[in-house]
Design a protein around this motif. Sequence first.
Motif, PDB file in Angstrom:
ATOM      1  N   ARG B  93       0.305 -13.550  -2.928  1.00  0.00           N
ATOM      2  CA  ARG B  93       1.660 -14.099  -3.090  1.00  0.00           C
ATOM      3  C   ARG B  93       2.062 -14.077  -4.560  1.00  0.00           C
ATOM      4  N   LYS B 195       7.244 -18.017  -5.803  1.00  0.00           N
ATOM      5  CA  LYS B 195       6.960 -19.291  -6.436  1.00  0.00           C
ATOM      6  C   LYS B 195       7.288 -19.157  -7.931  1.00  0.00           C
ATOM      7  N   TYR B 200      12.435 -24.344  -8.167  1.00  0.00           N
ATOM      8  CA  TYR B 200      12.138 -25.770  -8.083  1.00  0.00           C
ATOM      9  C   TYR B 200      13.092 -26.574  -8.945  1.00  0.00           C
ATOM     10  N   VAL B 232      11.488 -26.919   3.911  1.00  0.00           N
ATOM     11  CA  VAL B 232      11.567 -28.236   3.297  1.00  0.00           C
ATOM     12  C   VAL B 232      11.108 -28.093   1.840  1.00  0.00           C
ATOM     13  N   GLY B 233      11.456 -29.065   0.981  1.00  0.00           N
ATOM     14  CA  GLY B 233      11.093 -29.051  -0.451  1.00  0.00           C
ATOM     15  C   GLY B 233       9.894 -28.185  -0.808  1.00  0.00           C
ATOM     16  N   SER B 234       8.694 -28.594  -0.392  1.00  0.00           N
ATOM     17  CA  SER B 234       7.548 -27.736  -0.685  1.00  0.00           C
ATOM     18  C   SER B 234       6.694 -27.534   0.567  1.00  0.00           C
ATOM     19  N   MET B 235       7.402 -27.384   1.676  1.00  0.00           N
ATOM     20  CA  MET B 235       6.721 -27.124   2.947  1.00  0.00           C
ATOM     21  C   MET B 235       7.562 -26.172   3.787  1.00  0.00           C
ATOM     22  N   ASN B 236       6.916 -25.381   4.595  1.00  0.00           N
ATOM     23  CA  ASN B 236       7.632 -24.659   5.636  1.00  0.00           C
ATOM     24  C   ASN B 236       7.842 -25.630   6.785  1.00  0.00           C
ATOM     25  N   GLY B 257       4.423 -19.438   3.281  1.00  0.00           N
ATOM     26  CA  GLY B 257       3.353 -20.402   3.070  1.00  0.00           C
ATOM     27  C   GLY B 257       2.034 -19.944   3.690  1.00  0.00           C
ATOM     28  N   VAL B 258       0.963 -20.253   3.001  1.00  0.00           N
ATOM     29  CA  VAL B 258      -0.365 -19.930   3.527  1.00  0.00           C
ATOM     30  C   VAL B 258      -0.651 -20.835   4.730  1.00  0.00           C
ATOM     31  N   THR B 259      -0.230 -22.088   4.647  1.00  0.00           N
ATOM     32  CA  THR B 259      -0.414 -23.019   5.760  1.00  0.00           C
ATOM     33  C   THR B 259       0.437 -22.572   6.953  1.00  0.00           C
ATOM     34  N   THR B 299       4.613 -27.812   6.846  1.00  0.00           N
ATOM     35  CA  THR B 299       3.274 -27.316   6.532  1.00  0.00           C
ATOM     36  C   THR B 299       3.209 -26.904   5.069  1.00  0.00           C
ATOM     37  N   GLY B 300       2.151 -27.307   4.391  1.00  0.00           N
ATOM     38  CA  GLY B 300       1.995 -26.913   2.989  1.00  0.00           C
ATOM     39  C   GLY B 300       0.633 -27.342   2.479  1.00  0.00           C
TER      40      GLY B 300
HETATM   41  C1  LIG Z   1       9.074 -23.975  -1.351  1.00  0.00           C
HETATM   42  C2  LIG Z   1       7.762 -24.055  -0.661  1.00  0.00           C
HETATM   43  N1  LIG Z   1       7.691 -23.794   0.658  1.00  0.00           N
HETATM   44  C3  LIG Z   1       6.533 -23.843   1.337  1.00  0.00           C
HETATM   45  C4  LIG Z   1       5.342 -24.178   0.708  1.00  0.00           C
HETATM   46  C5  LIG Z   1       4.066 -24.199   1.503  1.00  0.00           C
HETATM   47  O1  LIG Z   1       3.243 -23.112   1.108  1.00  0.00           O
HETATM   48  P1  LIG Z   1       1.660 -23.224   1.251  1.00  0.00           P
HETATM   49  O2  LIG Z   1       1.381 -23.475   2.676  1.00  0.00           O
HETATM   50  O3  LIG Z   1       1.157 -21.881   0.780  1.00  0.00           O
HETATM   51  O4  LIG Z   1       1.220 -24.324   0.356  1.00  0.00           O
HETATM   52  C6  LIG Z   1       5.369 -24.507  -0.644  1.00  0.00           C
HETATM   53  C7  LIG Z   1       4.151 -24.918  -1.332  1.00  0.00           C
HETATM   54  O5  LIG Z   1       3.394 -24.098  -1.774  1.00  0.00           O
HETATM   55  C8  LIG Z   1       6.588 -24.418  -1.346  1.00  0.00           C
HETATM   56  O6  LIG Z   1       6.657 -24.682  -2.660  1.00  0.00           O
END
Ligand SMILES: Cc1ncc(COP(=O)(O)O)c(C=O)c1O
Lengths: 355, 355
Positions: B93, B195, B200, B232-236, B257-259, B299-300
Amino acid sequence: MLNIKITPATEKKAKPDSKHLGFGVFYTDNMLVIDHTEGIGWHDARIVPYQPLSIDPAAMVLHYAMESFEGLKAYRKPDGSVQLFRPDCNAERMINTNKRMCLPTLPVEDFVQAVKTLVKVEEDWVPSEPGTSLYIRPFVIATEPHLGVRTSKTHQFIIICSPVGAYYSTGINPVKIFVEDEYTRACPGGTGFTKCGGNYAASLISQVKAHDLGYEQTLWLDGVEHKYVEEVGSMNCFFKIDGTIYTAPCVGTVLPGVTRRSCIDLLKHWGYTVSEERLPIADVMKASEEGKLEEVFGTGTAAVISPVGELRFEDQVAYINNGEIGPVTHKLYDTLTGIQWGTLKDEMGWTVPVE
Amino acid sequence: MLNIKITPATEKKAKPDSKHLGFGVFYTDNMLVIDHTEGIGWHDARIVPYQPLSIDPAAMVLHYAMESFEGLKAYRKPDGSVQLFRPDCNAERMINTNKRMCLPTLPVEDFVQAVKTLVKVEEDWVPSEPGTSLYIRPFVIATEPHLGVRTSKTHQFIIICSPVGAYYSTGINPVKIFVEDEYTRACPGGTGFTKCGGNYAASLISQVKAHDLGYEQTLWLDGVEHKYVEEVGSMNCFFKIDGTIYTAPCVGTVLPGVTRRSCIDLLKHWGYTVSEERLPIADVMKASEEGKLEEVFGTGTAAVISPVGELRFEDQVAYINNGEIGPVTHKLYDTLTGIQWGTLKDEMGWTVPVE
Ligand SMILES: Cc1ncc(COP(=O)(O)O)c(C=O)c1O
Ligand SMILES: Cc1ncc(COP(=O)(O)O)c(C=O)c1O
């Protein structure tokens, strides 16, 4: 009123040859720093020797681009004195940027005072060769070490200065512009109207592409329909079509340039019709085919006015005014540079002396 | 293969109480740095004591947000050993991010080697309380002092580490999410899939707004029509509607996202139907009214799986599963955390030991 503590460099750097300054290559002896702490506000304004910043590797600016900047110039007048051009406009724009970016805002008077005080200290760095000036770069960074995404509790406002050359060393040559149809710079609800760092990082890929194709800069289209012209890399853009002068409206996706605003004011003052309606790129190309695309030019602090000689959109190429600078472009250039460098009377009240 | 010179800190910091770690508050004793110079490539890989960076005030990262980052974790297994979760996905990524941002790319093997080597040096910083881990933050910054907008000639790749707590100190509590209908995070042709720091910084204003309204995070809609759910902010974000599980496609505007990828794989493996078609927010709200919105979760890396209990869009509020974690959400949480912390057998081959 800021209380600025001045402790300038005791050893001064040798001044560079003002015939070969380039842009943003040399820096002056000193810089201005103001700290901001949540709950306290701005404090410890100071002018200190230009020096590396000590930044924690977890500082939010390095991870989440919590940063904004401005750009303006100090000009040497024929009588040897130094003046600024509309610094209050930059101060106001930085406030608008910082509100959008959740960065602390500095009052207009403090911003202008900070700029004036630093330029006064660095006065002998303002070059006097034709077309040269002292570029002033105020910027704000979030310094708190924290990896969660949220607003920062500590920031710094910093000003550095760089003596810069005439943007066009061989006179004003029309530039070749590539209309970007794949990447986007801004969309409604985003940060296009701000001078946040992120806008520029996102734009590099198109600049590289334009260069590879033999073009100097990118003209951005709107991010939603890829249909309307917005602005060039670091300039606003004007089109004279069949007597009317068009420039993109500043409604969120376009940076409200100080040079743009000044050009609109001068053009209206001279009796031209200026339209800030959205202009489809298709209309520009059609006007070119019909011989009605009279002049195209970019406006910005760095180059002042930059005539555009060629515009490429997909497979079409528009050649403008036989690659020569047009009369309106020329008049704007002469008038603005005349006001900025003090060779023309400033009837608009735009200049501010540095005393 | 990188040749990493290891000169660790001789004085070690006191370890924080692993019951109160928070997120991104404490940093370990050392960091990894690799320099990049145009024409030379990556050089001088080294592990040195965690320390402030000396950055020129004109460094491009501070003005044009030329920066990117990654986030992954090291987990303490029951047998005391330490493992990573799919670090190659983060490496890939970052390559995709850096290509878009015109930053230099580090080969996957070198990225993984760098992470492993630093985690090995910092092994005693990997906490063992339930739910805790060592958060690993690789990032790249453009260090050249230059004020013209163009790619930088010098960069640094840096990794810092932070022991972090269980994201939900009181167990997994469903979060309240605000659907943003004014600001946008990404649009086609932009940087949404990367990223990069700028994404952000641009999102903070909506986070502040959501908090002011009593919500914990923002759910972004697409930037063009403000119609389809993105992330979502920092999650899918995943939605279980009438038996089918939806998540936004990763087509340029959503971070892959990897998660997210891991959840999709597990869900399909378990026989669920997963749709990556675009999902209108209107359909989500309608499903809620009809009693068909069964589960919603984010998920994150930070929170692993985060159940959503409430979703507000304009004047409508959807309450999901009576504010309780749903069965699919629960199963994903148990499975992923089990694999990550090594209490479940890793049948997917996702974990990588740090030896
Ligand atoms: C904007 C955003 N979306 C989704 C994710 C989830 O990604 P991951 O599952 O790789 O942590 C993150 C965090 O890394 C993120 O910053
Ligand atoms: C994106 C962008 N547009 C337009 C401009 C022109 O603005 P100004 O005339 O204030 O220099 C700049 C430069 O500041 C810019 O960066």
